[in-house]
Design an enzyme around this catalytic site. Structure first.
Site, PDB file in Angstrom:
ATOM      1  N   GLY A 170      -2.761   5.052  -2.761  1.00  0.00           N
ATOM      2  CA  GLY A 170      -3.896   4.043  -4.120  1.00  0.00           C
ATOM      3  C   GLY A 170      -4.327   3.371  -3.222  1.00  0.00           C
ATOM      4  N   GLY A 171      -4.486   2.204  -3.295  1.00  0.00           N
ATOM      5  CA  GLY A 171      -6.461   1.599  -3.015  1.00  0.00           C
ATOM      6  C   GLY A 171      -5.954   1.107  -1.742  1.00  0.00           C
ATOM      7  N   GLY A 405     -37.726  18.878  10.523  1.00  0.00           N
ATOM      8  CA  GLY A 405     -37.284  17.153  11.271  1.00  0.00           C
ATOM      9  C   GLY A 405     -35.766  17.223  12.029  1.00  0.00           C
ATOM     10  CB  ALA A 406     -33.571  19.371  12.807  1.00  0.00           C
TER      11      ALA A 406
HETATM   12  C1  HXC Z   1       7.920  -1.903  -4.339  1.00  0.00           C
HETATM   13  C2  HXC Z   1       8.855   0.630  -3.160  1.00  0.00           C
HETATM   14  C3  HXC Z   1       7.148   0.645  -3.318  1.00  0.00           C
HETATM   15  C4  HXC Z   1       6.891  -0.494  -3.621  1.00  0.00           C
HETATM   16  C5  HXC Z   1       8.393   1.959  -2.190  1.00  0.00           C
HETATM   17  N1  HXC Z   1       9.540   1.099  -2.476  1.00  0.00           N
HETATM   18  N2  HXC Z   1       7.253   2.149  -2.940  1.00  0.00           N
HETATM   19  N3  HXC Z   1       8.811  -0.967  -3.032  1.00  0.00           N
HETATM   20  N4  HXC Z   1       6.734  -1.367  -3.858  1.00  0.00           N
HETATM   21  N5  HXC Z   1       5.031  -0.411  -4.037  1.00  0.00           N
HETATM   22  C6  HXC Z   1      10.516   1.083  -2.407  1.00  0.00           C
HETATM   23  C7  HXC Z   1      11.231   2.239  -2.998  1.00  0.00           C
HETATM   24  O1  HXC Z   1      12.518   0.868  -4.093  1.00  0.00           O
HETATM   25  C8  HXC Z   1      12.768   2.754  -2.299  1.00  0.00           C
HETATM   26  O2  HXC Z   1      12.968   1.390  -2.213  1.00  0.00           O
HETATM   27  C9  HXC Z   1      11.878   2.096  -1.025  1.00  0.00           C
HETATM   28  O3  HXC Z   1      10.671   1.892  -1.311  1.00  0.00           O
HETATM   29  C10 HXC Z   1      12.140   3.518  -0.268  1.00  0.00           C
HETATM   30  O4  HXC Z   1      11.628   3.765  -1.526  1.00  0.00           O
HETATM   31  P1  HXC Z   1      11.184   6.205  -1.763  1.00  0.00           P
HETATM   32  O5  HXC Z   1      10.877   6.483  -3.106  1.00  0.00           O
HETATM   33  O6  HXC Z   1      13.025   5.925  -1.970  1.00  0.00           O
HETATM   34  O7  HXC Z   1      10.956   6.761  -0.734  1.00  0.00           O
HETATM   35  P2  HXC Z   1      10.785   8.264  -1.030  1.00  0.00           P
HETATM   36  O8  HXC Z   1      11.669   8.941  -1.716  1.00  0.00           O
HETATM   37  O9  HXC Z   1      10.478   8.703   0.843  1.00  0.00           O
HETATM   38  O10 HXC Z   1       8.716   7.799  -1.645  1.00  0.00           O
HETATM   39  C11 HXC Z   1       8.151   7.370  -0.898  1.00  0.00           C
HETATM   40  C12 HXC Z   1       6.938   6.853  -1.755  1.00  0.00           C
HETATM   41  C13 HXC Z   1       7.732   6.517  -3.334  1.00  0.00           C
HETATM   42  C14 HXC Z   1       5.969   8.457  -2.278  1.00  0.00           C
HETATM   43  C15 HXC Z   1       6.053   6.095  -0.807  1.00  0.00           C
HETATM   44  O11 HXC Z   1       8.178   5.334  -3.051  1.00  0.00           O
HETATM   45  C16 HXC Z   1       6.279   5.361  -4.026  1.00  0.00           C
HETATM   46  O12 HXC Z   1       5.874   6.638  -4.805  1.00  0.00           O
HETATM   47  N6  HXC Z   1       5.983   4.783  -4.445  1.00  0.00           N
HETATM   48  C17 HXC Z   1       5.544   4.181  -5.093  1.00  0.00           C
HETATM   49  C18 HXC Z   1       3.525   4.278  -4.125  1.00  0.00           C
HETATM   50  C19 HXC Z   1       3.142   3.554  -5.280  1.00  0.00           C
HETATM   51  O13 HXC Z   1       2.481   4.235  -6.469  1.00  0.00           O
HETATM   52  N7  HXC Z   1       2.312   2.176  -5.132  1.00  0.00           N
HETATM   53  C20 HXC Z   1       1.532   2.116  -5.483  1.00  0.00           C
HETATM   54  C21 HXC Z   1       0.248   2.947  -4.946  1.00  0.00           C
HETATM   55  S1  HXC Z   1      -1.251   1.389  -6.273  1.00  0.00           S
HETATM   56  P3  HXC Z   1      15.280   1.353  -2.016  1.00  0.00           P
HETATM   57  O14 HXC Z   1      15.371  -0.201  -2.598  1.00  0.00           O
HETATM   58  O15 HXC Z   1      15.630   2.240  -3.615  1.00  0.00           O
HETATM   59  O16 HXC Z   1      15.080   1.714  -0.996  1.00  0.00           O
HETATM   60  C22 HXC Z   1      -1.673   0.040  -4.446  1.00  0.00           C
HETATM   61  C23 HXC Z   1      -2.717  -0.742  -5.166  1.00  0.00           C
HETATM   62  C24 HXC Z   1      -3.411  -1.058  -3.799  1.00  0.00           C
HETATM   63  O17 HXC Z   1      -1.167   0.488  -3.843  1.00  0.00           O
HETATM   64  C25 HXC Z   1      -4.232  -1.857  -4.478  1.00  0.00           C
HETATM   65  C26 HXC Z   1      -5.200  -2.253  -3.165  1.00  0.00           C
HETATM   66  C27 HXC Z   1      -6.571  -2.885  -3.963  1.00  0.00           C
END
Ligand code: HXC
Length: 515
Positions: A170-171, A405-406
């Site tokens: 994501g971001g 140009g290059a």
């Molecule tokens: C809170 C999170 C989390 C998140 C993971 N965890 N991502 N908690 N917020 N964004 C937690 C899980 O609940 C889990 O907790 C632990 O971290 C490990 O995650 P798993 O899913 O068990 O691990 P894995 O199978 O290895 O998968 C990793 C992952 C997946 C691919 C990163 O967790 C995932 O898809 N997370 C969400 C990613 C996402 O969409 N993030 C938001 C992006 S948007 P427990 O307690 O069970 O161990 C963004 C916006 C930013 O970031 C914008 C900026 C401008």
């Protein structure tokens, strides 16, 4: 001292050092990944890490977060030394809440960015995170915004280096994208704006996380990342190596690391480096590697736009940035990707007082509709802008073709090269002899009994007249024509003569590079 407070401190410290606990640490290791704390220890000189904010805690309440313990709020931050030089480092802890970034996690990184900027020290980010902490909503998003802002303020002032050692989704990818160099760990590091599930829903494409965002994709296809390494340990060693070419900030010079390689080392093989047939390819990396200090060439963005080669090196122990057309790929033509790669590298070197050495062998810009519709004019202009804007010493060596140009773009005298060398094989002209003959001798060729023979004769005539370095040298566009074997010595002399170069541009708020 009363024993109780000390005991409390030790208990809290142990809890922080345990991170997400043994099970999650075991999972981290089973994936071939180090923990956040192991990474910091592997990156820094032994015993130099001074942690900041180990006791920071989140203050979110929703979705059961009031019960959630997240040690150090899932990021280890502090100062340390690399080869004795001060650096700041943050390392996201995937074993705690997936390294997710909440309000306080972001504040810890922001504090580090502020310290790094104030003290003029590089900042290194070790990323391994599920992104914005979902339970913290807009507080997490705002945290990213604060980080992006400081990435931008720090750009060109202190080196910012990112290592992608796990997910970066994501971001969250935009803080890395705003830094100077991104190193990815192969197979575990992944970067994408939208992951496989969203892509499947929106476009119907079936891709894995590795296919869309692994090191191979983000280096070879998109050019987002700059280097990769086979493991966490190798990636961290690579960061230490990269820092050896960069100063701590824009007011300092890079460290000098003498290799013992004599400056006047002649390299006889270079006299045969360029094939007699000017349409034959050769590997320009051999020219670079034999010219700079032995073993000092560190290529940047290898695997992306390989018709352009860029990287750091040293001459006489002093860091230089090297750029070269690669005749082995697309005949060394300039295209959109090569232009982006070169322009960004030139600006990186110029920001950090690293002189530029440019080796030229290009027949020109790559023709075609995909290039024109893709905006080669805009992208190519970035190269002109970057070289003309750069105030560091600029030395150019024309090896063979330098057309049109290059020729101008590859740090020509007119764009501001301080010193231009040419090999005797250099051909400096508006275009290649065949193309030139087709245009200026069009009537003679079509009237001839044997048009092909006439075209060849006229091309030879043009080659005789222009396809050599002496016309440009006669006008002062080339400072000297040199024997290839002596290239290293000539470049070293030029760099010494330019060492105290001072060059200012008119004051402005900032330029408007064609983005
Ligand atoms: C809170 C999170 C989390 C998140 C993971 N965890 N991502 N908690 N917020 N964004 C937690 C899980 O609940 C889990 O907790 C632990 O971290 C490990 O995650 P798993 O899913 O068990 O691990 P894995 O199978 O290895 O998968 C990793 C992952 C997946 C691919 C990163 O967790 C995932 O898809 N997370 C969400 C990613 C996402 O969409 N993030 C938001 C992006 S948007 P427990 O307690 O069970 O161990 C963004 C916006 C930013 O970031 C914008 C900026 C401008």
């Amino acid at each position: 001292m009363d024993k109780e407070p000390l005991h409390e401190l030790q208990r809290r410290q142990a809890a922080v050092e345990e991170m997400g606990g043994p099970a999650r640490i075991a999972r981290q290791h089973s994936l071939g990944k180090m923990t956040a704390r192991e990474r910091v220890a592997a990156l820094l000189d032994a015993g130099t890490f001074e942690e900041i904010g180990a006791h920071v805690r989140h203050r979110s309440r929703a979705f059961g977060m009031d019960q959630a313990e997240i040690p150090a709020d899932a990021v280890v931050t502090g100062a340390g030394r690399i080869d004795g030089r001060l650096v700041y480092v943050f390392s996201q802890d995937f074993t705690s809440s997936g390294g997710s970034l909440g309000e306080m996690h972001a504040q810890k990184i922001v504090r580090l960015q502020d310290l790094a900027l104030k003290t003029g020290a590089p900042i290194i980010g070790l990323n391994d995170s599920g992104g914005a902490r979902i339970q913290e909503g807009v507080d997490a998003l705002s945290g990213y915004g604060e980080i992006f802002k400081r990435n931008t303020w720090s750009s060109g002032v202190i080196p910012q280096i990112t290592v992608i050692m796990g997910p970066s989704a994501g971001g969250a990818v935009y803080s890395p994208a705003l830094t100077d160099l991104i190193v990815m760990v192969e197979h575990t590091g992944q970067m994408f704006i939208t992951g496989p599930q969203v892509i499947k829903t929106v476009t119907g494409e079936n891709v894995t996380g590795e296919q869309i965002g692994g090191a191979a994709a983000q280096i070879g296809k998109s050019g987002v990342a700059h280097m990769s390494a086979g493991s966490d340990g190798e990636a961290l060693q690579l960061v230490r190596k990269i820092l050896g070419y960069l100063p701590n900030n824009n007011r300092e010079l890079p460290p000098v690391m003498d290799s013992g390689d004599p400056l006047d080392r002649a390299e006889a093989s270079l006299n045969q480096a360029v094939p007699v047939d000017s349409n034959k390819p050769y590997d320009v990396k051999k020219v670079i590697e034999t010219t700079v200090d032995r073993q000092s060439f560190l290529e940047v963005q290898r695997g992306y736009a390989e018709n352009m080669v860029v990287g750091f090196a040293r001459i006489g122990g002093h860091a230089v940035g090297v750029a070269a057309n690669q005749p082995r790929i697309l005949a060394g033509t300039m295209d959109i990707n090569a232009s982006d790669k070169l322009a960004r590298f030139v600006r990186l070197c110029d920001s950090f007082n690293i002189p530029l050495i440019t080796f030229v062998d290009t027949p020109g810009y790559l023709p075609g509709t995909s290039q024109e519709f893709g905006g080669i004019i805009r992208h190519g202009a970035k190269v002109l802008y970057a070289y003309a804007e750069a105030t560091v010493p600029k030395v150019t060596v024309i090896l063979r073709k330098a057309y049109g140009g290059a020729y101008l773009a590859m740090c020509s005298r007119s764009l501001g090269a301080d010193w231009v060398f040419a090999w005797p094989t250099a051909e400096i002209a508006v275009m290649g002899p065949e193309g030139a003959a087709n245009i200026i001798f069009k009537d003679a060729i079509s009237a001839a009994e044997d048009p092909a023979a006439m075209r060849r004769a006229k091309a030879d005539e043009y080659r005789e007249e222009f396809a050599n370095p002496y016309v440009a040298a006669a006008r002062g566009f080339v400072d000297s024509v040199i024997e290839p074997s002596q290239t290293r010595a000539h470049i070293a002399q030029a760099l010494m003569a330019l060492a105290n170069k001072r060059d200012d541009r008119p004051h402005k708020r900032h330029g408007n590079i064609p983005l």
